[in-house]
Design an enzyme around this catalytic site. Sequence first.
Site, PDB file in Angstrom:
ATOM      1  N   ASP A  46       0.963  -1.257  -0.023  1.00 14.11           N
ATOM      2  CA  ASP A  46       0.047   0.102  -0.102  1.00 14.11           C
ATOM      3  C   ASP A  46       0.890   1.209  -0.066  1.00 14.11           C
ATOM      4  O   ASP A  46       1.957   1.176   0.594  1.00 14.11           O
ATOM      5  CB  ASP A  46      -0.675  -0.130   1.247  1.00 14.11           C
ATOM      6  N   ASP A 101      -8.374  -7.105   1.149  1.00 15.57           N
ATOM      7  CA  ASP A 101      -7.156  -7.191   2.160  1.00 15.57           C
ATOM      8  C   ASP A 101      -7.915  -6.558   3.455  1.00 15.57           C
ATOM      9  O   ASP A 101      -8.898  -5.882   3.293  1.00 15.57           O
ATOM     10  CB  ASP A 101      -6.042  -6.331   1.970  1.00 15.57           C
TER      11      ASP A 101
END
EC number: 2.4.2.29
Length: 372
Positions: A92, A265
């Site tokens: 990320d 996720d």
Amino acid sequence: MFGFEINAHCANTSARCGTFETPHGPVNTPRFMPVGTLATVKGISTEQLGRTGAQMVLSNTYHLHLQPGEEIVAAAGGLHRFMGWNGPMLTDSGGFQVFSLGDLNKIDDRGVVFRNPRDGRTIDMTPEHATQIQMALGADVAMAFDQCPPYPATENDVIDACRRTHAWLERCVTAHTREDQALFGIVQGGCFPHLRRESAMAVASFDLPGTAVGGVSVGEPAEEMHRIVRDVTPLLPSHKPRYLMGIGTLREMAIAVANGIDLFDCVLPTRLGRHGTVLVGGERWNLRNARFRHDHTPLDPSCSCVACTGHTRAYLHHLIRSEELLGLTLLSIHNITQLVRFTSAMAQAIRDGCFSEDFAPWEPDSPAHHTW
């Protein structure tokens, strides 16, 4: 090096199953990705993680930049070698953490200046910097630096966040030069349908290897999240993987898959495990409860994880009540296994042509209770 092949479609919904090819192997979709924020899934070794069926693991740029630093990871040969994980990985960008965890000093079109919570020093995070960090970390997939507006937020604030997100994406694309790493863009727009649609079309125009839907699971009602996914997903390239960020409950994943989402996720499975909660048959059980004290049956007879095949509910209850670290590890392993199994079951149902029958009860308009 990167490719996405759709293997089957559901005839009655937008669900599809496919294969996302990466330099470190394939990811079968739909798929849940465990979160290893600091290059570790909390309390679980990489060997144990592999046995859960996990294929792709997520780590976080913000946290790894603060500790140990991307230069340390790069010197080890990259994130895969650093943590000993041979499968696909995604990082990320850290944008969400910068805005939610950092002590912000300044945000403007250039980027964000914030205070390091570890040592108090000032960090200047721009789209270029976030991209450079991710290239040094070396995951298979890097995420563009974006501005995630909070919930609730005014329309003007979300307009500004979208404008920055799209401008920053262009700068990330320019800065990203690593050919063995895919860059995904992120759709924002808060809970404003027209801004979501505009953002989806803007991000899709970059024709990146994949696209994420961000800015969900930030406090908005579940119905809003469902609407966002339903409205945005059809606007994203159908031949590229679609990733819904921060979602990991069974119901939300099933609804998202029905609308064409491929990847998920969430920290949920390990966070629940660390608090003594397990996922069984679509339910959450608190193993601290006294009803498990004399229960010498497997946690879930249908599960093949080490917690279910090697231990009983009574033993796991004992570990949790005794605050033994092994209990937290076993519960986390089980919970990750459950979410991976769930997404695998959806993929199999799509291939078998029975997704709408097996998973339609998760749709918000259906009163049916689904167990699997």
